[in-house]
Design an enzyme around this catalytic site. Structure first.
Site, PDB file in Angstrom:
ATOM      1  N   ALA A   1      -0.156 -18.491 -54.143  1.00 50.25           N
ATOM      2  CA  ALA A   1      -0.728 -18.305 -52.816  1.00 50.25           C
ATOM      3  C   ALA A   1      -1.586 -19.529 -52.514  1.00 50.25           C
ATOM      4  O   ALA A   1      -2.049 -20.214 -53.430  1.00 50.25           O
ATOM      5  CB  ALA A   1      -1.578 -17.039 -52.812  1.00 50.25           C
TER       6      ALA A   1
ATOM      7  N   GLY B   1       1.539 -16.265 -56.848  1.00 47.85           N
ATOM      8  CA  GLY B   1       2.439 -15.778 -55.794  1.00 47.85           C
ATOM      9  C   GLY B   1       3.856 -16.313 -55.939  1.00 47.85           C
ATOM     10  O   GLY B   1       4.807 -15.700 -55.442  1.00 47.85           O
TER      11      GLY B   1
ATOM     12  N   GLU C   1       5.426 -14.031 -58.391  1.00 46.48           N
ATOM     13  CA  GLU C   1       5.581 -12.734 -57.700  1.00 46.48           C
ATOM     14  C   GLU C   1       6.774 -12.778 -56.742  1.00 46.48           C
ATOM     15  O   GLU C   1       7.545 -11.822 -56.641  1.00 46.48           O
ATOM     16  CB  GLU C   1       4.281 -12.387 -56.959  1.00 46.48           C
ATOM     17  CG  GLU C   1       3.152 -12.061 -57.928  1.00 46.48           C
ATOM     18  CD  GLU C   1       1.792 -11.966 -57.259  1.00 46.48           C
ATOM     19  OE1 GLU C   1       1.423 -12.892 -56.504  1.00 46.48           O
ATOM     20  OE2 GLU C   1       1.091 -10.964 -57.481  1.00 46.48           O
TER      21      GLU C   1
ATOM     22  N   GLU D   1      -4.072 -16.251 -61.812  1.00 49.93           N
ATOM     23  CA  GLU D   1      -5.142 -15.845 -60.886  1.00 49.93           C
ATOM     24  C   GLU D   1      -6.488 -15.647 -61.580  1.00 49.93           C
ATOM     25  O   GLU D   1      -7.546 -15.884 -60.996  1.00 49.93           O
ATOM     26  CB  GLU D   1      -4.751 -14.544 -60.163  1.00 49.93           C
ATOM     27  CG  GLU D   1      -3.609 -14.687 -59.166  1.00 49.93           C
ATOM     28  CD  GLU D   1      -2.226 -14.486 -59.782  1.00 49.93           C
ATOM     29  OE1 GLU D   1      -2.096 -14.525 -61.030  1.00 49.93           O
ATOM     30  OE2 GLU D   1      -1.279 -14.287 -59.005  1.00 49.93           O
TER      31      GLU D   1
END
Ligand code: COA
Length: 260
Positions: free
Chosen positions: A66, A111, A114, A134
């Protein structure tokens, strides 16, 4: 107008969607999440598309996570909304009726992993690195990573990746069942397109039935899952593709599936 964060090309019945923010290692900001959502819905609706490849621009990254710059100043409410935005897109991707292959050409972190885990198959370059880092930002996975990694690779691998935050290489990811195949980086594109081409020639309604069974079966008990499989199996007998596939076998020829 802002530049589009995606490149979209078609090779025959294979649509290739490329996250295109190479100067940010293809990090996912809100605009890119929305563009991906729209791109997958468009691919779903286009009957000429029978398989999808998802990858990242440049030699270095699939998606490096992200967008940390965008996340840094979010409020708690905005943080929750950002998480939901990513989760919605990835859930829609996971539930797509056409197969999606993640072509992991480099870093798939946070992300990025993911996103790759929401695809139906993952093929990685031997130089790729994947992880859920993260924790190093004082964060936890927010686009479904704690849930999908758990289902894909189990509790030990999930806790190792999410608690320690260190990336692992492609071969370790293969051993853990996180990726399906690892190939030399120079062969990644050809190997992926070959796989996608095979899926594009396969029976679309049977592919869809398989994806539906796995999606439903992953979330319910064995009795309901088996019942769902029988219903889907029965449904296949209403398709021209099933008649064509069985006839072609008996006639010793290659089937041609039209998705009807
Ligand atoms: N969000 C926003 N920008 C990112 C990013 C991310 N997740 N990952 C990389 N970038 C940006 C960098 O800020 C840098 O931009 P700049 O040139 O404007 O400073 C550019 O992409 C190149 O990254 P850089 O860190 O210089 O490359 P590197 O080869 O030294 O390191 C990584 C590569 C992937 C190890 C490193 O970029 C990294 O750790 N990224 C973050 C991974 C992460 O924590 N992801 C989870 C986020 S929740």
């Amino acid at each position: 107008m802002a530049e589009t964060p995606l490149l979209i090309t078609d090779t025959g019945a294979v649509r290739v969607v490329t996250v295109h923010r190479p100067d940010k290692l293809n990090a996912l900001d809100a605009a890119t999440l929305d563009a991906l959502h729209a791109a997958f819905q468009a691919a779903e609706a286009d009957p000429s598309v029978r398989a999808i490849v998802l990858t990242g621009s440049g030699p270095k990254a699939f998606v490096a996570g992200a967008d940390i710059a965008e996340m840094a100043s979010l409020t708690p409410t905005q943080g929750r909304d950002f998480s939901l935005r990513g989760q919605r897109m990835m859930r829609a991707l996971e539930k797509l009726s056409k197969p999606v292959i993640a072509m992991i050409n480099g870093f798939a972190l946070g992300g990025g992993l993911e996103l790759a885990m929401s695809c139906h198959l993952r093929i990685a370059a031997d130089t790729a690195k994947v992880g859920q880092p993260e924790i190093n930002l004082g964060l936890i996975p927010g686009f479904g990573g704690s849930q999908r990694l758990l289902r894909l690779a189990g509790r030990a691998a999930t806790l190792e990746l999410c608690l320690l935050g260190a990336p692992i290489d492609a071969m370790r990811a293969l051993q853990l069942g996180i990726v399906n195949r690892v190939v030399p980086a120079a062969e990644l594109e050809a190997a992926t397109m070959q796989l996608a081409g095979q899926l594009a020639q396969s029976a679309p309604l049977a592919l869809r039935g398989t994806l539906d069974c796995v999606n439903v079966g992953g979330e319910c008990g064995i009795e309901e899952g088996l019942e769902y499989e029988s219903a889907q199996f029965g449904l296949m007998f209403s398709t021209e593709d099933m008649r064509e596939g069985t006839r072609a076998f008996l006639e010793r020829r290659k089937p041609v599936f039209g998705g009807r």
